[in-house]
Every structure is written in C-alpha cells, then in structure tokens.
Write a protein that holds these residues in place. Sequence first.
Motif, PDB file in Angstrom:
ATOM      1  N   LEU A 293      11.903   6.621  24.699  1.00  0.00           N
ATOM      2  CA  LEU A 293      11.756   5.162  24.799  1.00  0.00           C
ATOM      3  C   LEU A 293      10.981   4.862  26.065  1.00  0.00           C
ATOM      4  CD1 LEU A 293      15.474   4.020  24.236  1.00  0.00           C
ATOM      5  CD2 LEU A 293      13.647   4.058  22.524  1.00  0.00           C
ATOM      6  N   ASP A 294      10.020   3.979  25.980  1.00  0.00           N
ATOM      7  CA  ASP A 294       9.363   3.464  27.178  1.00  0.00           C
ATOM      8  C   ASP A 294       9.944   2.086  27.453  1.00  0.00           C
ATOM      9  OD1 ASP A 294       7.779   5.670  27.534  1.00  0.00           O
ATOM     10  OD2 ASP A 294       5.947   4.747  26.745  1.00  0.00           O
ATOM     11  N   VAL A 295      10.584   1.958  28.590  1.00  0.00           N
ATOM     12  CA  VAL A 295      11.198   0.688  28.974  1.00  0.00           C
ATOM     13  C   VAL A 295      10.284   0.018  29.989  1.00  0.00           C
ATOM     14  CG1 VAL A 295      13.238  -0.425  29.941  1.00  0.00           C
ATOM     15  CG2 VAL A 295      13.478   1.660  28.579  1.00  0.00           C
ATOM     16  N   HIS A 296       9.876  -1.192  29.648  1.00  0.00           N
ATOM     17  CA  HIS A 296       9.031  -2.002  30.523  1.00  0.00           C
ATOM     18  C   HIS A 296       9.947  -2.941  31.306  1.00  0.00           C
ATOM     19  CE1 HIS A 296       5.184  -0.955  28.427  1.00  0.00           C
ATOM     20  NE2 HIS A 296       6.066  -0.616  27.506  1.00  0.00           N
ATOM     21  N   TRP A 297       9.959  -2.761  32.617  1.00  0.00           N
ATOM     22  CA  TRP A 297      10.817  -3.549  33.498  1.00  0.00           C
ATOM     23  C   TRP A 297       9.995  -4.587  34.252  1.00  0.00           C
ATOM     24  CZ3 TRP A 297      15.910  -2.308  33.205  1.00  0.00           C
ATOM     25  CH2 TRP A 297      16.264  -1.017  32.831  1.00  0.00           C
ATOM     26  N   ASP A 298      10.464  -5.806  34.302  1.00  0.00           N
ATOM     27  CA  ASP A 298       9.970  -6.774  35.271  1.00  0.00           C
ATOM     28  C   ASP A 298      10.876  -6.626  36.479  1.00  0.00           C
ATOM     29  OD1 ASP A 298       7.915  -7.818  33.728  1.00  0.00           O
ATOM     30  OD2 ASP A 298       9.176  -9.372  32.844  1.00  0.00           O
ATOM     31  N   VAL A 299      10.293  -6.271  37.615  1.00  0.00           N
ATOM     32  CA  VAL A 299      11.069  -5.979  38.814  1.00  0.00           C
ATOM     33  C   VAL A 299      10.607  -6.875  39.950  1.00  0.00           C
ATOM     34  CG1 VAL A 299      11.765  -4.200  40.465  1.00  0.00           C
ATOM     35  CG2 VAL A 299      11.193  -3.560  38.122  1.00  0.00           C
TER      36      VAL A 299
ATOM     37  N   PHE B  75      20.489   9.251  26.519  1.00  0.00           N
ATOM     38  CA  PHE B  75      19.247   9.887  26.953  1.00  0.00           C
ATOM     39  C   PHE B  75      19.571  11.094  27.818  1.00  0.00           C
ATOM     40  CE2 PHE B  75      20.227   6.895  30.292  1.00  0.00           C
ATOM     41  CZ  PHE B  75      19.786   7.480  31.471  1.00  0.00           C
ATOM     42  N   SER B  76      18.653  12.063  27.820  1.00  0.00           N
ATOM     43  CA  SER B  76      18.873  13.292  28.581  1.00  0.00           C
ATOM     44  C   SER B  76      18.247  13.213  29.971  1.00  0.00           C
ATOM     45  CB  SER B  76      18.314  14.490  27.828  1.00  0.00           C
ATOM     46  OG  SER B  76      16.916  14.321  27.622  1.00  0.00           O
ATOM     47  N   SER B  77      17.152  12.474  30.101  1.00  0.00           N
ATOM     48  CA  SER B  77      16.487  12.318  31.389  1.00  0.00           C
ATOM     49  C   SER B  77      15.530  11.138  31.308  1.00  0.00           C
ATOM     50  CB  SER B  77      15.730  13.595  31.776  1.00  0.00           C
ATOM     51  OG  SER B  77      14.723  13.871  30.840  1.00  0.00           O
ATOM     52  N   SER B  78      15.036  10.747  32.469  1.00  0.00           N
ATOM     53  CA  SER B  78      14.033   9.686  32.511  1.00  0.00           C
ATOM     54  C   SER B  78      13.035  10.014  33.611  1.00  0.00           C
ATOM     55  CB  SER B  78      14.685   8.327  32.757  1.00  0.00           C
ATOM     56  OG  SER B  78      15.286   8.276  34.029  1.00  0.00           O
ATOM     57  N   VAL B  79      11.813   9.498  33.437  1.00  0.00           N
ATOM     58  CA  VAL B  79      10.754   9.722  34.418  1.00  0.00           C
ATOM     59  C   VAL B  79       9.987   8.424  34.639  1.00  0.00           C
ATOM     60  CG1 VAL B  79      10.461  12.186  33.901  1.00  0.00           C
ATOM     61  CG2 VAL B  79       9.082  10.492  32.674  1.00  0.00           C
ATOM     62  N   ASN B  80       9.363   8.359  35.793  1.00  0.00           N
ATOM     63  CA  ASN B  80       8.474   7.254  36.111  1.00  0.00           C
ATOM     64  C   ASN B  80       7.221   7.422  35.259  1.00  0.00           C
ATOM     65  OD1 ASN B  80       6.818   5.341  37.297  1.00  0.00           O
ATOM     66  ND2 ASN B  80       6.615   6.444  39.217  1.00  0.00           N
ATOM     67  N   TYR B  81       6.921   6.459  34.408  1.00  0.00           N
ATOM     68  CA  TYR B  81       5.764   6.552  33.526  1.00  0.00           C
ATOM     69  C   TYR B  81       4.561   5.799  34.088  1.00  0.00           C
ATOM     70  CZ  TYR B  81       3.397   7.136  29.034  1.00  0.00           C
ATOM     71  OH  TYR B  81       2.521   7.484  28.050  1.00  0.00           O
ATOM     72  N   GLY B  82       4.806   4.862  34.998  1.00  0.00           N
ATOM     73  CA  GLY B  82       3.692   4.155  35.627  1.00  0.00           C
ATOM     74  C   GLY B  82       3.961   2.676  35.790  1.00  0.00           C
ATOM     75  N   PHE B  83       2.949   1.989  36.248  1.00  0.00           N
ATOM     76  CA  PHE B  83       3.028   0.549  36.489  1.00  0.00           C
ATOM     77  C   PHE B  83       1.882  -0.145  35.777  1.00  0.00           C
ATOM     78  CE2 PHE B  83       5.239   2.408  40.027  1.00  0.00           C
ATOM     79  CZ  PHE B  83       6.295   1.552  40.259  1.00  0.00           C
ATOM     80  N   ASP B  84       2.171  -1.271  35.165  1.00  0.00           N
ATOM     81  CA  ASP B  84       1.108  -2.118  34.638  1.00  0.00           C
ATOM     82  C   ASP B  84       0.606  -3.058  35.722  1.00  0.00           C
ATOM     83  OD1 ASP B  84       0.965  -1.077  32.082  1.00  0.00           O
ATOM     84  OD2 ASP B  84       2.447  -2.453  31.276  1.00  0.00           O
TER      85      ASP B  84
ATOM     86  N   ALA C 211       6.643  -6.269  40.253  1.00  0.00           N
ATOM     87  CA  ALA C 211       6.000  -5.188  39.509  1.00  0.00           C
ATOM     88  C   ALA C 211       6.406  -5.223  38.048  1.00  0.00           C
ATOM     89  CB  ALA C 211       6.388  -3.838  40.117  1.00  0.00           C
ATOM     90  N   ASN C 212       5.533  -4.669  37.227  1.00  0.00           N
ATOM     91  CA  ASN C 212       5.842  -4.351  35.840  1.00  0.00           C
ATOM     92  C   ASN C 212       5.817  -2.833  35.772  1.00  0.00           C
ATOM     93  OD1 ASN C 212       3.642  -6.895  35.505  1.00  0.00           O
ATOM     94  ND2 ASN C 212       5.690  -7.195  34.720  1.00  0.00           N
ATOM     95  N   TRP C 213       7.002  -2.249  35.639  1.00  0.00           N
ATOM     96  CA  TRP C 213       7.191  -0.810  35.769  1.00  0.00           C
ATOM     97  C   TRP C 213       7.631  -0.243  34.429  1.00  0.00           C
ATOM     98  CZ3 TRP C 213      11.940   1.541  38.673  1.00  0.00           C
ATOM     99  CH2 TRP C 213      11.759   2.919  38.852  1.00  0.00           C
ATOM    100  N   ILE C 214       7.124   0.930  34.095  1.00  0.00           N
ATOM    101  CA  ILE C 214       7.491   1.591  32.845  1.00  0.00           C
ATOM    102  C   ILE C 214       8.254   2.872  33.171  1.00  0.00           C
ATOM    103  CG2 ILE C 214       6.684   2.574  30.672  1.00  0.00           C
ATOM    104  CD1 ILE C 214       4.031   1.001  31.197  1.00  0.00           C
ATOM    105  N   THR C 215       9.421   2.999  32.576  1.00  0.00           N
ATOM    106  CA  THR C 215      10.222   4.206  32.687  1.00  0.00           C
ATOM    107  C   THR C 215      10.335   4.827  31.302  1.00  0.00           C
ATOM    108  OG1 THR C 215      11.541   3.208  34.449  1.00  0.00           O
ATOM    109  CG2 THR C 215      12.451   5.149  33.404  1.00  0.00           C
ATOM    110  N   ARG C 216      10.085   6.121  31.207  1.00  0.00           N
ATOM    111  CA  ARG C 216      10.256   6.826  29.933  1.00  0.00           C
ATOM    112  C   ARG C 216      11.617   7.507  29.929  1.00  0.00           C
ATOM    113  NH1 ARG C 216       5.753   9.833  26.606  1.00  0.00           N
ATOM    114  NH2 ARG C 216       5.495   7.646  26.079  1.00  0.00           N
TER     115      ARG C 216
END
Length: 147
Positions: free
Chosen positions: A116-122, A77-86, A136-141
């Motif tokens: 890719l949107d990665v859904h993390w259980d944190v 991947f070239s970069s990632s960003v915070n996409y939000g929280f469920d 949290a349920n966090w999404i990183t793109r």
Amino acid sequence: MLADDLRTMAPRESDWFTLDARRVKAFADATDDWQDIHLDAEFASKTPFGGTIAHGFLTLSMLSAMSYQVTKGLTGFSSSVNYGFDRVRFVSPVRVGRRVRGRFSVAGVDEGESWLDVHWDVEVEKEGETRPALVANWITRFYLAEG
C-alpha cells in the motif's frame, strides 16, 4: 483490512520533540552541514532569525520518528519504507531549543498486490506558534504481511 483502517483513520499527532543544540550539532556532524546559522549563537543573533535555527532537513527527518508514533497499533503489514515526497515546503524556521510535533492525515491510499502506498498530508507544528515549520505530502509504502 489495513487499507480500510488507513482510509478511515482520523488525523493524528505525534508527541513533541525538542530540537535542542545537541540534536542540531549531531545532525550537523552527520551531514557535514555546519552553517553558522545552526551552530554559532553569536553569529545567528545578528540574523533576521535572532538566534540559531535547526536545519530544515533535520526537521524533515524527524518525520520518521513522528510517523512511528502515529502508526502505532496498525497491523497487517510486515514493514514500511519512505517512498518519497510529492511536495515539501519549509514554511518557517525552528529556533534551536523549541519543540515540534507532526500532524498526519491520510490523503489517499494506493493498493498494489503486496503493498500500500499511503499519501500523508503532514504539518510540523512548532509549540506556541501559529505558522508551521514545514508542510509536506509524504508517501510511505507499507508491505503487506503474508497470510
């Protein structure tokens, strides 16, 4: 492939981070949130918390530093960003001076053409305590590298 690596990645923990008075004060300055519960030890000692506590949003914002550690070594991947929280829940406060770390598990991966949107259980764990600071349920793109 990055998506497969993420789907099969075992849960990972970050290093410990200390939420000391200096960090809490810097966060208060950055966000204009100078509530006495965070900064005034005498006032906070008379509350149910028995002392100053870190801002919940400071604890939440530490996820960025924690995630850098748990995704170290991933490629493609070239970069990632915070996409939000469920979902975010502040389960219990963090007393100023305590250490926290993140436990990250991949809950799912959504694939797009170049992302890719990665859904993390944190869970943010507090050292020496059984109740987490937050869950949290966090999404990183992740933007995929070309080629």
